[in-house]
Design an enzyme around this catalytic site. Structure first.
Site, PDB file in Angstrom:
ATOM      1  N   SER A   1       4.041 -51.425  16.223  1.00  0.00           N
ATOM      2  CA  SER A   1       5.481 -51.358  16.474  1.00  0.00           C
ATOM      3  C   SER A   1       6.283 -51.364  15.181  1.00  0.00           C
ATOM      4  CB  SER A   1       5.902 -52.568  17.309  1.00  0.00           C
ATOM      5  OG  SER A   1       5.635 -53.758  16.592  1.00  0.00           O
TER       6      SER A   1
ATOM      7  N   SER B   1       2.243 -56.774  12.580  1.00  0.00           N
ATOM      8  CA  SER B   1       1.213 -57.629  13.178  1.00  0.00           C
ATOM      9  C   SER B   1       0.040 -57.759  12.217  1.00  0.00           C
ATOM     10  CB  SER B   1       0.739 -57.051  14.517  1.00  0.00           C
ATOM     11  OG  SER B   1       0.320 -55.703  14.363  1.00  0.00           O
TER      12      SER B   1
ATOM     13  N   ASP C   1       5.366 -56.724   3.434  1.00  0.00           N
ATOM     14  CA  ASP C   1       5.044 -57.330   4.736  1.00  0.00           C
ATOM     15  C   ASP C   1       4.347 -58.673   4.569  1.00  0.00           C
ATOM     16  OD1 ASP C   1       6.058 -54.959   5.587  1.00  0.00           O
ATOM     17  OD2 ASP C   1       4.189 -54.164   6.393  1.00  0.00           O
TER      18      ASP C   1
END
Length: 388
Positions: free
Chosen positions: A124, A128, A173
């Protein structure tokens, strides 16, 4: 049930004992600064209240037994020998982190039983994978009492994704999953790794809408974009596009365009986007939601027109959100691109209007049903009390 509760409960079911160590690492959303991280540039993400929990116990040998609760899949390996890649993609995130922790701390040969559970939607664009890497890294650090900082853990996670999994991601990230601060956005200088926390303005909601157009950066165009940016940096004679100012770019833009129009477009996005991040920090400090909204809008247009990483469904979601938000706030695609999510910053009293306009139109036009999340800026990776 939270990922922490699920990981602990499933651990008990799988191994007939209680977990002795539980670690939680959040996913992230990037407010502005896309594809700037691997160009040594600036980004402004926040950690979100969705993430990955790892619950486990130390073993007396060098074996690892890993159970991914959400996938209902297992992996087993031993640290007696060098770690090989698994045929299961998810397992390589775990193996990669452990392999590079061993490279850094050769004394780490400790075995463990663990369960992984998370609630970050996969594919998405909410990271994750980084949240999994950082959680596993922190788990190992605690397990072996290793002298690794949260920044070290983040960079080990990035290395695992680059060299073990094969996705050429930057460091944003993992850094935000490791270093996130509650109620704050974090401006990160991806070269020096310096951070500047900026409070999320009061009464402003961070909204994420998942288009449910899945993306996969390993097989996608991500690595191509990265190569194009490197070509542009070479043209300008610099280490990375971070070193090119807006004025310098504009001076030589037509020359680069004549050489390679696509590379020129990619470089334009990165150079302008870096400036937009710096401008966004000032806008936030001044509580200027109008300016922030303009910058987010420009960022999205640039991702669509210059970097070519949006898809029609994402463009439509941004358009709908912007109609509902008006001038006080903004919306843009977030993440690597080619699907995934949009992020919007809007006054809390606009959340229902944004939700409604998207619910009324998105599925009708695209045939896809969106997922809508209202997030809070959350703390980075941390150890959870056994009683949690």
């Amino acid at each position: 049930m939270t990922p922490v509760q699920r990981a602990q409960q499933i651990f008990q079911q799988q191994y007939q004992k209680n977990a002795e160590l539980t670690v939680y690492a959040p996913g992230r959303v990037n407010i502005i600064g896309e594809h700037t991280d691997y160009n040594d540039g600036f980004v402004m993400p926040c950690a979100i209240n969705y993430g990955t929990a790892v619950a486990g116990v130390k073993r007396d040998d060098h074996c690892w037994r890993v159970y991914a609760a959400d996938l209902q899949l297992k992996d087993e390996f031993s640290l007696d020998q060098p770690l090989a890649r698994s045929e299961q993609k998810w397992a390589n995130y775990v193996r990669g982190v452990i392999a590079f922790i061993q490279e850094r701390c050769p004394q780490f040969t400790q075995g463990a039983d663990l369960v992984i559970a998370g609630d970050v939607p996969h594919s998405s664009g909410l990271s994750s994978s980084a949240s999994l890497e950082v959680a596993v890294g922190k788990f190992c650090q605690q397990l072996g009492a290793l002298a690794l900082s949260h920044t070290d853990i983040a960079l080990i996670g990035q290395k695992a994704e680059n060299q073990f999994v094969g996705a050429n991601c930057g460091n944003m990230d993992q850094l935000i999953s490791a270093l996130g601060e509650k109620d704050h956005l974090l401006m990160i200088d991806c070269r020096s790794l310096a951070t500047e926390a900026t409070p999320v303005p009061q009464d402003v909601a961070v909204i994420i809408v998942n288009s449910n157009v899945p993306h996969d950066l390993v097989t996608g165009e991500y690595n191509t974009r990265r190569r194009q940016c490197e070509q542009a940096a070479e043209f300008f004679g610099v280490k990375a596009l971070r070193d090119v100012s807006v004025a310098q770019f504009q001076q030589r833009e037509s020359e680069l365009q004549a050489l390679d129009p696509l590379v020129a477009k990619r470089a334009k996005h990165v150079v302008m986007e870096n400036q937009r991040v710096l401008d966004a920090v000032i806008a936030l400090k001044n509580n200027d939601l109008v300016k922030l909204g303009e910058l987010m809008g420009q960022s999205h247009d640039s991702m669509r027109d210059d970097f070519a990483i949006t898809v029609p469904q994402i463009d439509y979601l941004v358009e709908l959100a912007q109609v509902a938000i008006g001038k006080n706030g903004g919306a843009r695609m977030t993440g690597g691109g080619f699907g995934g999510c949009i992020v919007a910053l809007a006054p809390r009293d606009k959340v229902d209007a944004v939700r409604k306009i998207i619910a009324d139109n998105y599925q009708k036009v695209t045939g896809l049903k969106e997922d809508f999340y209202v997030c809070t800026a959350s703390q980075g990776v941390h150890v959870v009390n056994p009683e949690a």
